[in-house]
Design a protein around this motif. Sequence first.
Motif, PDB file in Angstrom:
ATOM      1  N   ALA A 178       4.839  -5.250  -5.627  1.00  0.00           N
ATOM      2  CA  ALA A 178       5.439  -4.017  -5.121  1.00  0.00           C
ATOM      3  C   ALA A 178       6.918  -3.926  -5.469  1.00  0.00           C
ATOM      4  O   ALA A 178       7.413  -2.866  -5.872  1.00  0.00           O
ATOM      5  N   ILE A 179       7.621  -5.041  -5.338  1.00  0.00           N
ATOM      6  CA  ILE A 179       9.064  -5.019  -5.565  1.00  0.00           C
ATOM      7  C   ILE A 179       9.382  -4.870  -7.055  1.00  0.00           C
ATOM      8  O   ILE A 179      10.437  -4.372  -7.430  1.00  0.00           O
ATOM      9  N   THR A 180       8.456  -5.284  -7.917  1.00  0.00           N
ATOM     10  CA  THR A 180       8.646  -5.048  -9.347  1.00  0.00           C
ATOM     11  C   THR A 180       8.709  -3.548  -9.627  1.00  0.00           C
ATOM     12  O   THR A 180       9.561  -3.066 -10.379  1.00  0.00           O
ATOM     13  N   ARG A 181       7.806  -2.784  -9.002  1.00  0.00           N
ATOM     14  CA  ARG A 181       7.846  -1.325  -9.157  1.00  0.00           C
ATOM     15  C   ARG A 181       9.132  -0.764  -8.578  1.00  0.00           C
ATOM     16  O   ARG A 181       9.756   0.133  -9.157  1.00  0.00           O
ATOM     17  N   MET A 182       9.528  -1.296  -7.437  1.00  0.00           N
ATOM     18  CA  MET A 182      10.740  -0.801  -6.796  1.00  0.00           C
ATOM     19  C   MET A 182      11.961  -1.051  -7.679  1.00  0.00           C
ATOM     20  O   MET A 182      12.891  -0.245  -7.729  1.00  0.00           O
ATOM     21  N   GLY A 183      11.952  -2.188  -8.385  1.00  0.00           N
ATOM     22  CA  GLY A 183      13.045  -2.484  -9.296  1.00  0.00           C
ATOM     23  C   GLY A 183      13.142  -1.450 -10.408  1.00  0.00           C
ATOM     24  O   GLY A 183      14.241  -1.103 -10.864  1.00  0.00           O
ATOM     25  N   GLU A 205       0.836  -1.209   0.000  1.00  0.00           N
ATOM     26  CA  GLU A 205       0.000   0.000   0.000  1.00  0.00           C
ATOM     27  C   GLU A 205       0.868   1.256   0.000  1.00  0.00           C
ATOM     28  O   GLU A 205       0.575   2.228  -0.693  1.00  0.00           O
ATOM     29  N   ARG A 206       1.941   1.206   0.764  1.00  0.00           N
ATOM     30  CA  ARG A 206       2.846   2.358   0.791  1.00  0.00           C
ATOM     31  C   ARG A 206       3.491   2.559  -0.584  1.00  0.00           C
ATOM     32  O   ARG A 206       3.727   3.678  -1.027  1.00  0.00           O
ATOM     33  N   MET A 226       3.545   5.894  -2.843  1.00  0.00           N
ATOM     34  CA  MET A 226       4.820   6.526  -3.134  1.00  0.00           C
ATOM     35  C   MET A 226       5.178   6.534  -4.608  1.00  0.00           C
ATOM     36  O   MET A 226       5.979   7.346  -5.059  1.00  0.00           O
ATOM     37  N   ASP A 227       4.602   5.618  -5.380  1.00  0.00           N
ATOM     38  CA  ASP A 227       5.077   5.366  -6.737  1.00  0.00           C
ATOM     39  C   ASP A 227       5.111   6.618  -7.609  1.00  0.00           C
ATOM     40  O   ASP A 227       6.137   6.939  -8.213  1.00  0.00           O
ATOM     41  N   SER A 228       3.988   7.334  -7.703  1.00  0.00           N
ATOM     42  CA  SER A 228       3.952   8.490  -8.595  1.00  0.00           C
ATOM     43  C   SER A 228       4.916   9.580  -8.131  1.00  0.00           C
ATOM     44  O   SER A 228       5.566  10.240  -8.958  1.00  0.00           O
ATOM     45  N   GLY A 229       5.040   9.760  -6.810  1.00  0.00           N
ATOM     46  CA  GLY A 229       5.946  10.778  -6.292  1.00  0.00           C
ATOM     47  C   GLY A 229       7.402  10.461  -6.578  1.00  0.00           C
ATOM     48  O   GLY A 229       8.182  11.329  -6.978  1.00  0.00           O
TER      49      GLY A 229
END
Length: 378
Positions: free
Chosen positions: A358-363, A275-276, A280-283
Amino acid sequence: MITSQTLRQESEQPRKCFVVGPIGDPHAAHGSPEREAYEHHLGIFEQVIAPACEKYGITAVRADGIAHAGDINEQICRHVVESHLVVADVSSGNPNVMYELGLRHITGKPTIHIGEAGQLPFDIASIRTIRYQRTRSHLAGARKEIESALEVGLRDGFELLTPARVLRGLQSGDGPASVSEIGDGANREDEDSPGLLDDFAVIEDGLDDMTADMEAITKTIETIGSLTEQSGAEMLDLSEANVPMNARLAAVARYAETISAPAGELNTVAAAFAERMVTMDSGVRAALGLIEMTPPDERGEGTEEFLEQLMSLDEAAQESLAQICSFGTSAGEMARMSRYLRKPVKEISAAVQQLTSAITRMGEWAAKARALAHSSAT
């Protein structure tokens, strides 16, 4: 009141409004969803946005109307950041639109939101949005609302939206941006004004929270792993002793009971982490976009630390994901042994699914951060 005539006289260059919104596919087959989306949003542009802007001497352009050759993604980012005004159609929460909107919000420059009634994303519901319906009268009403917003903004100044207030450390009582600021792009800075990474303090706080989540996830995985090793040793002893099946089943039930709490905790923390990530993603993507557009020698000392934080967080997340995926596979095999294990294994499987997404986005963050860090080094 500022009229279209006085507005034209204020600058030799016409004011620009970049329109952010879904585009659709003009080359798709007639009747296809992609073609219908293209025709619908082109109609909104031609019947609502462009005429409203034209009334005040503002030239509106969409991404497919950018005439210059070059990298279209870079051009879009520059239009989003540099245009005097942005009108964003947030209908259905298109991911590209939300990313571009996040990038715009950080600049603090004037932005007007519009959206089709019933199609507005919940996460920006608190921001005033001009709503329209697909009827001629409603479209005419939306055009008038945009005209009214422009008239008031040009006369009194456009107020910063909440995201810009937060990122710039403003209080809700601070004054709106002035007309003169809008005219010069609102980019005048003095020596004491916050730099790029000062504006990202809120993002960094969020990354710190995500780091804490990751540490909690790692600790819980280690706990489950330790309990699993103990149970495996016990089961091996029981097998070698050739004890009755009821005794082995009782051991499995005890193991299931011991991992139930940490499995539930793992799923809870994974859900909070995911959820976090969405929040955070767009920012973060907007932050990376602004860093990319800033010359390396002007990025400031905090930039390197920010990029390093993204890369370090990704490394820890990838390691934890590998551990939990490995355990999830073995636990899934164990679940077929007894119904007692089904509930904790279900919790673990849900955590794996949430973390993977979530970790895919973080990558993707980390890959961009590495590229930016490399450009700074060279």
